[in-house]
Design an enzyme around this catalytic site. Sequence first.
Site, short mmCIF file in Angstrom:
data_model
loop_
_atom_site.label_atom_id
_atom_site.label_comp_id
_atom_site.label_asym_id
_atom_site.label_seq_id
_atom_site.Cartn_x
_atom_site.Cartn_y
_atom_site.Cartn_z
N LYS A 190 44.70 30.53 77.28
CA LYS A 190 45.26 29.33 77.91
C LYS A 190 45.51 29.67 79.38
O LYS A 190 46.50 30.29 79.73
CB LYS A 190 46.56 28.92 77.22
CG LYS A 190 46.84 27.41 77.26
CD LYS A 190 46.98 26.81 78.66
CE LYS A 190 48.33 27.11 79.24
NZ LYS A 190 48.51 26.44 80.59
N GLU A 193 47.54 25.71 84.35
CA GLU A 193 46.96 24.40 84.66
C GLU A 193 46.54 24.28 86.12
O GLU A 193 45.74 23.41 86.47
CB GLU A 193 47.93 23.27 84.31
CG GLU A 193 49.25 23.30 85.04
CD GLU A 193 50.37 23.88 84.18
OE1 GLU A 193 51.50 23.37 84.28
OE2 GLU A 193 50.11 24.84 83.42
N GLY A 243 53.56 36.04 83.63
CA GLY A 243 54.21 34.92 84.29
C GLY A 243 55.67 35.24 84.58
O GLY A 243 56.07 36.40 84.69
N THR A 247 60.02 32.21 81.44
CA THR A 247 59.02 31.72 80.48
C THR A 247 58.64 32.82 79.50
O THR A 247 58.42 32.56 78.31
CB THR A 247 57.77 31.22 81.23
OG1 THR A 247 58.16 30.23 82.18
CG2 THR A 247 56.77 30.62 80.26
N GLU A 265 54.03 40.73 80.90
CA GLU A 265 54.04 41.20 82.28
C GLU A 265 54.71 40.12 83.10
O GLU A 265 54.14 39.05 83.33
CB GLU A 265 52.61 41.48 82.75
CG GLU A 265 52.54 42.43 83.94
CD GLU A 265 52.52 41.68 85.25
OE1 GLU A 265 53.60 41.57 85.87
OE2 GLU A 265 51.44 41.20 85.64
N CYS A 299 52.79 39.57 91.37
CA CYS A 299 53.98 40.06 90.67
C CYS A 299 54.38 41.45 91.14
O CYS A 299 55.56 41.78 91.21
CB CYS A 299 53.73 40.07 89.16
SG CYS A 299 52.27 41.01 88.68
N GLU A 400 62.95 37.01 92.87
CA GLU A 400 61.51 37.00 93.12
C GLU A 400 61.11 35.69 93.81
O GLU A 400 61.14 34.62 93.19
CB GLU A 400 60.73 37.16 91.82
CG GLU A 400 59.23 37.27 92.04
CD GLU A 400 58.45 37.45 90.76
OE1 GLU A 400 57.50 38.26 90.75
OE2 GLU A 400 58.78 36.78 89.77
#
Length: 496
Positions: A190, A193, A243, A247, A265, A299, A400
């Site tokens: 996935k 988007e 991400g 989440t 991660e 990241c 972050e």
Amino acid sequence: MSEDNLLRDVLRSGVLADLPDRHFIDGAWRPASGGGVMESFDPGRASPHAVFAAGDEEDVAAAVAAAKRAGEGAWKKALPRERGRILSRTAELIRQNSERLAIAEVLDSGKTISEARGDVAGAARCFDYYAGAADKNEGKSFPLGEDYSSFSLNEPVGVTAHIVPWNYPLSTAARSVAPALAAGCTAVVKPAEQTPMTALMLAELLHMAGLPAGVCNVVTGTGSAAGAPLAAHPDISHITFTGSTATGMGVMQAAARNVASVTLELGGKSPNVVLADADLDLALDNVVGAIFENAGQICSAGSRLVIERSIHAEFIERLVRRAQDLRMGHGLSETVNFGAINSAGHLAKISSYLDGARARGLTVATGGNVAADPATGKGWFFEPTVIDDLAWDDPVVQEEIFGPVLAVQVVDDFDEAVAAANCTRYALVAGIFTRDLSRAHRFARAVDAGQVYVNEYFAGGIETPFGGNRKSGIGREKGLVAVHSYCKVKSVTVRI
């Protein structure tokens, strides 16, 4: 059309022809079950460049069912060396289609074409690496004495879910899908988007390389409509997610309900330490790259500069000049070396941190403003930014931002530098620049991080395990350890 002509044509028109606009399920293109579509935006122009399928729980269920069938059928019967040959052919197909993949990545993500080309080359290298690992996933033998033969088998866990972020869509998909396939698993991907195209293109290349139908499926759509049902599906045995920390915690909770394993991660606020004895030219090059590559949307970006006071003023003066010399613009222009922010929403988030910094009276040494492509006046851009001499508890240090914003912490000695490096809740990466390798080794032991870079930020490659501690995640990707993440160990003991 030649590659140069293709690049110029897409830069002029804003469109790359024949991009996929449907899911890839069970070896075929399928529209969304509900018929819905979404727009994919070009961040360099702040306008849509393509459409794609808006997936939902029904599409996810179809993809998981296809993956489960394939895992119990043709893929289960494929010899490890054949899995390796398919991955190797995929690497070659990625190289043959490299410019088209790179252009699609620029249009979706906003990064520069040189950065995207590097990502595509890295994805090909990833499939090469795991092609070699497919027939070397060996078990162990256990010494129980002459009356027993005892050994272990590494078996594939089953259907795996891969939830891919928007900042490195192709390379992040490759680094999890390739080891999963090498281990004999099947996959449902996935993509974010904001950046669906290259994951879909990769699935097609895998199929062209000989991957049986259903082994790798891609479902596009939003996180809530497609990502959440995938993470919660009872037939998923392992979830790899890259991400945000928030989440990722939700993904881990969903996995726990089905006792599925996870590789997470997550966020980072990585320190880049420059000591007074460092090669300052080398350090400067690396500090610039560590925070301004991909407009800071990494990241593992070196988003904190921890620097000794005796060299602070000179180094910041040189750093500001380097930041101001970066050439901002649309990523398909080869004269540009600083690309766009991925979305309007993320641009607003970055800008809000600078609003807060100014309200607190912080020193913005350079940058700090929303910008646009100088050539067109369009796009989502943010200036390369340095905020100097920050308190350790300031939000710019602790949170972050995920953008081109460097937080500077000034320290007086090595011990204070270690303490500063460890002062956040994240523990993904740490870098240090020093000529004293004894101190570098001491730093590597003392800092809490999943990987430590000495005298070169972003050192390493697909061979090097990657992942974080604390709020930066759990588990490791890359290296041979990644294959083990997609295996379950079975021990067999025979009385002779």
